[in-house]
Design a protein around this motif. Structure first.
Motif, short mmCIF file in Angstrom:
data_model
loop_
_atom_site.label_atom_id
_atom_site.label_comp_id
_atom_site.label_asym_id
_atom_site.label_seq_id
_atom_site.Cartn_x
_atom_site.Cartn_y
_atom_site.Cartn_z
N ASN A 190 -0.34 -1.32 -3.05
CA ASN A 190 -0.31 -1.09 -1.60
C ASN A 190 -1.05 0.19 -1.25
N CYS A 191 -0.92 1.18 -2.10
CA CYS A 191 -1.65 2.44 -1.88
C CYS A 191 -3.16 2.22 -1.98
N ALA B 74 2.08 10.53 -2.83
CA ALA B 74 2.36 9.12 -3.06
C ALA B 74 2.35 8.79 -4.54
N CYS C 251 0.69 7.63 1.38
CA CYS C 251 -0.65 7.20 0.98
C CYS C 251 -1.58 7.06 2.19
N ALA C 252 -1.02 6.62 3.32
CA ALA C 252 -1.85 6.33 4.49
C ALA C 252 -2.01 7.51 5.43
N ALA D 207 3.74 -0.83 -5.29
CA ALA D 207 3.49 0.41 -4.56
C ALA D 207 2.09 0.93 -4.85
N GLU E 115 4.11 4.26 1.22
CA GLU E 115 3.04 3.78 2.11
C GLU E 115 2.67 4.85 3.13
N GLN F 189 9.39 2.13 -0.76
CA GLN F 189 8.05 1.60 -0.51
C GLN F 189 7.49 2.12 0.82
N GLN G 277 -4.41 0.55 1.12
CA GLN G 277 -4.60 1.49 2.22
C GLN G 277 -5.97 2.17 2.13
#
Length: 333
Positions: A187-188, A166, A153-154, A184, A150, A146, A191
């Motif tokens: 969370n992406c 990602a 993606c960020a 996941a 993250e 994870q 972001q």
């Protein structure tokens, strides 16, 4: 001659037994120190844990478990230089341990967030490398997986990230665990500030989630966005995955306060959370619990009680902006 040989053999056996006893005694002392350090850590007494573990690490600098717990203790005190140093030592002792690499990556990431731009870029790349190593060593270390997703993606491409990277990893993770994959993906999207898409993924994740950390991170998201129904779904998932976890009390209280229902129950749940929850990453900090108590009393128009809770929050965390703003709003700043 036979008698002399018998004496020599006996002496050798006695010598070996004495050596074994000495080694066993040293090992027992080391294990005892590790257990004492672990108990202090579980009680959130990180300074005591560090003192115990530093002594143990000095006596045996090759004990990876001691170094790992020492790094975790520094991490909880936000002493990231020391956390990085000890996590690096743990990795050097046991380079095949996925969780040691994960902790080093997290420590580097936190250090990066407090550094200048140029230093942060280098530290972020190192953190990414540690997460990649952790996942390569153990693809089912979902925490590291994870963290890697993250990051990808960020982080911008210049730092080694990228949403395309990602998405490929999310597919790999989802093939192993559906709930982890949905989290996941959510969370992406979070972001990228695509909150509707994030929430749809989070809701799917909660259906079969097994990880308390995953579940309660969604709780943190729902709390910050004032979503009582999602908070209650988090509580239900948390009770399935980790019965007795004090975070279920915290998030249920937050939901009740948002709904302006059962104030006595909400207060009781928050007071119990403050008594029983560890002061640890992944758990709402005590200052946040006092902020919610302040909000509860504001709902009841008890301005003095609310101000006391916000003042307590500021005492615990002088940088708590929620409490600062609330005290100004109440004319108590």
């Amino acid at each position: 001659m036979a008698a002399r040989l018998k004496v020599s053999v006996t002496a050798a056996i006695l010598g070996l037994l004495a050596l074994w006893a000495s080694v066993a005694s040293a090992q027992n002392v080391e294990n005892s120190a590790l257990e004492a350090g672990r108990r202090a850590y579980e009680l959130s007494d990180y300074e005591k844990a560090i003192n115990i573990l530093l002594d143990a690490a000095t006596k045996n600098p090759r004990n990876g478990e001691v170094l790992f717990l020492l790094a975790k203790s520094h991490f909880e005190l936000r002493q990231y230089d020391a956390a990085v140093a000890n996590a690096e030592r743990a990795v050097a002792v046991a380079p095949g341990n996925s969780f040691y690499h994960e902790l080093l990556g997290r420590s580097l990431g936190e250090k990066a967030s407090k550094s200048s731009w140029f230093s942060a870029l280098s530290l972020a790349r190192k953190a990414q490398q540690e997460f990649e190593t952790a996942v390569r060593l153990n693809p089912k270390n979902y925490g590291a997986f994870q963290a890697l997703i993250e990051f990808d993606c960020a982080a911008p491409g210049i730092a080694g990230g990228g949403e395309d990277k990602a998405l490929a990893k999310i597919e790999q993770l989802a093939a192993m665990d559906d709930a982890e994959g949905h989290y996941a993906a959510g969370n992406c999207r979070r972001q990228k500030k695509d909150y509707l898409a994030a929430e749809a993924e989070f809701d799917n994740a909660l259906v079969h989630a097994k990880s308390p950390e995953l579940i309660f991170d969604i709780g943190d998201y729902a709390m910050k966005r004032n979503q009582p129904q999602r908070l209650l779904a988090v509580v239900a998932a948390g009770q399935r995955a980790s019965p007795g976890d004090p975070r279920t009390k915290f998030y249920r209280a937050a939901a009740l306060i948002l709904q302006k229902q059962k104030p006595d129950e909400a207060e009781s749940l928050l007071r119990e959370y403050l008594r029983t929850a560890p002061k640890r990453t992944g758990y709402p900090r005590p200052a946040i619990a006092h902020d919610w108590l302040g909000r509860l009393f504001e709902n009841q128009n008890d301005r003095d009680a609310a101000a006391r809770e916000y003042a307590t929050s500021l005492h615990v965390d002088p940088k708590d902006k929620t409490a600062q703003d609330a005290l100004r709003r109440l004319g108590k700043a």
